[in-house]
Design a protein around this motif. Sequence first.
Motif, PDB file in Angstrom:
ATOM      1  N   ALA A  97       0.825  -1.204   0.000  1.00  0.00           N
ATOM      2  CA  ALA A  97       0.000   0.000   0.000  1.00  0.00           C
ATOM      3  C   ALA A  97       0.855   1.248   0.000  1.00  0.00           C
ATOM      4  O   ALA A  97       0.430   2.296  -0.467  1.00  0.00           O
ATOM      5  N   LEU A  98       2.081   1.157   0.520  1.00  0.00           N
ATOM      6  CA  LEU A  98       2.949   2.324   0.572  1.00  0.00           C
ATOM      7  C   LEU A  98       3.305   2.821  -0.814  1.00  0.00           C
ATOM      8  O   LEU A  98       3.666   3.981  -0.990  1.00  0.00           O
ATOM      9  N   ALA A  99       3.233   1.928  -1.819  1.00  0.00           N
ATOM     10  CA  ALA A  99       3.552   2.351  -3.172  1.00  0.00           C
ATOM     11  C   ALA A  99       2.574   3.413  -3.642  1.00  0.00           C
ATOM     12  O   ALA A  99       2.891   4.233  -4.495  1.00  0.00           O
ATOM     13  N   ALA A 100       1.361   3.408  -3.090  1.00  0.00           N
ATOM     14  CA  ALA A 100       0.341   4.371  -3.490  1.00  0.00           C
ATOM     15  C   ALA A 100       0.054   5.404  -2.414  1.00  0.00           C
ATOM     16  O   ALA A 100      -0.755   6.290  -2.614  1.00  0.00           O
ATOM     17  N   GLY A 101       0.670   5.293  -1.252  1.00  0.00           N
ATOM     18  CA  GLY A 101       0.424   6.277  -0.203  1.00  0.00           C
ATOM     19  C   GLY A 101       0.507   5.695   1.191  1.00  0.00           C
ATOM     20  O   GLY A 101       1.543   5.164   1.588  1.00  0.00           O
ATOM     21  N   PRO A 102      -0.590   5.747   1.949  1.00  0.00           N
ATOM     22  CA  PRO A 102      -0.557   5.331   3.354  1.00  0.00           C
ATOM     23  C   PRO A 102      -0.219   3.854   3.528  1.00  0.00           C
ATOM     24  O   PRO A 102      -0.513   3.026   2.678  1.00  0.00           O
ATOM     25  N   ALA A 103       0.408   3.539   4.661  1.00  0.00           N
ATOM     26  CA  ALA A 103       0.697   2.146   5.000  1.00  0.00           C
ATOM     27  C   ALA A 103      -0.580   1.484   5.497  1.00  0.00           C
ATOM     28  O   ALA A 103      -1.357   2.075   6.246  1.00  0.00           O
ATOM     29  N   THR A 104      -0.792   0.254   5.076  1.00  0.00           N
ATOM     30  CA  THR A 104      -1.996  -0.479   5.461  1.00  0.00           C
ATOM     31  C   THR A 104      -1.753  -1.225   6.769  1.00  0.00           C
ATOM     32  O   THR A 104      -0.797  -1.979   6.895  1.00  0.00           O
ATOM     33  N   VAL A 105      -2.663  -1.014   7.729  1.00  0.00           N
ATOM     34  CA  VAL A 105      -2.534  -1.606   9.060  1.00  0.00           C
ATOM     35  C   VAL A 105      -3.642  -2.630   9.268  1.00  0.00           C
ATOM     36  O   VAL A 105      -4.826  -2.320   9.081  1.00  0.00           O
ATOM     37  N   CYS A 106      -3.250  -3.826   9.651  1.00  0.00           N
ATOM     38  CA  CYS A 106      -4.207  -4.882   9.970  1.00  0.00           C
ATOM     39  C   CYS A 106      -4.282  -5.004  11.486  1.00  0.00           C
ATOM     40  O   CYS A 106      -3.363  -5.532  12.121  1.00  0.00           O
ATOM     41  N   PHE A 107      -5.358  -4.495  12.073  1.00  0.00           N
ATOM     42  CA  PHE A 107      -5.541  -4.532  13.524  1.00  0.00           C
ATOM     43  C   PHE A 107      -6.056  -5.920  13.898  1.00  0.00           C
ATOM     44  O   PHE A 107      -7.187  -6.278  13.616  1.00  0.00           O
ATOM     45  N   ILE A 108      -5.196  -6.718  14.552  1.00  0.00           N
ATOM     46  CA  ILE A 108      -5.538  -8.107  14.847  1.00  0.00           C
ATOM     47  C   ILE A 108      -6.536  -8.223  15.993  1.00  0.00           C
ATOM     48  O   ILE A 108      -7.496  -8.998  15.922  1.00  0.00           O
ATOM     49  N   GLY A 109      -6.344  -7.465  17.076  1.00  0.00           N
ATOM     50  CA  GLY A 109      -7.281  -7.566  18.190  1.00  0.00           C
ATOM     51  C   GLY A 109      -6.677  -7.101  19.496  1.00  0.00           C
ATOM     52  O   GLY A 109      -5.544  -6.606  19.551  1.00  0.00           O
ATOM     53  N   ILE A 110      -7.446  -7.280  20.566  1.00  0.00           N
ATOM     54  CA  ILE A 110      -7.059  -6.826  21.902  1.00  0.00           C
ATOM     55  C   ILE A 110      -6.904  -8.027  22.818  1.00  0.00           C
ATOM     56  O   ILE A 110      -7.790  -8.879  22.895  1.00  0.00           O
ATOM     57  N   GLU A 111      -5.793  -8.080  23.532  1.00  0.00           N
ATOM     58  CA  GLU A 111      -5.553  -9.130  24.514  1.00  0.00           C
ATOM     59  C   GLU A 111      -5.629  -8.512  25.907  1.00  0.00           C
ATOM     60  O   GLU A 111      -4.884  -7.581  26.216  1.00  0.00           O
ATOM     61  N   ASN A 112      -6.528  -9.022  26.715  1.00  0.00           N
ATOM     62  CA  ASN A 112      -6.705  -8.498  28.067  1.00  0.00           C
ATOM     63  C   ASN A 112      -5.938  -9.346  29.072  1.00  0.00           C
ATOM     64  O   ASN A 112      -6.306 -10.482  29.351  1.00  0.00           O
TER      65      ASN A 112
END
Length: 248
Positions: A97-112
């Motif tokens: 995604a950086l080739a076209a602009g913003p970096a793509t972030v994959c939010f996996i989840g929350i560990e409590n």
Amino acid sequence: MTRNRTTFTRTLVAGSLSIAVMAGSGCAGRQYGHILANNDKDMVGSHAAGAATWNPLVDEAVAKLLSRCPPTIQTVGFNTIDGVPGGASPDGVIGSALAAGPATVCFIGIENKSAEEIGDFKDQIYEQIDSQINTAETFRGISRRMVDAALIETRLRPDSLFLPENRHVFAATLGRQGTPVDYLLYATITSGTTDRNKSSQRDYTLTLEMVNLHTGDFTKESAKLRKGYSKTRAGKWWNWGPFDQADG
């Protein structure tokens, strides 16, 4: 006549007291609500963390993370080499995604990992973090539904994505859906408790860890908030002084 008047008076007083008690109890089971204005303070929970704890933690942790510009990432494609999906192309160039602009972030989840069950706040914290990531100019998020679908399809657990082979398989699955991935984002909640007689202090920490999918390098930022719990109002004054924030 006097006896009848005395009996009537006693009955009237008893009835008045019963009505007063019912009015004071607010009719057991009844609950009232009101809409809070934007400038109203969040309620401070009396037994566990709540909005007054999680909201500032999320805001601070995300702001710290977003203040860091993403490093240059070698672009990567999702072709198949030797039967392994997600391998690099012969020239080492893959579509990021950086080739076209913003970096793509994959939010996996929350560990409590805290001492408390966070209940419905877990989903709310996820949505708050995800929304703030998507408002940044340097990052863009991936739909949670697509992330969950990719985890189900690959039969991978969130913590297993730290292995390079698993990361490539997971990224390839999302890539086939037209969603290249640059970073994996993990959120972890921890707490530490200090007890003193009938009072206690709990230190909450929200940590965000962003992992470079291609190199395994990571960036970590955290936010901390301390909260005191007391059995009595005097306990708060005794342990933290009379000029602390409003009681819960």
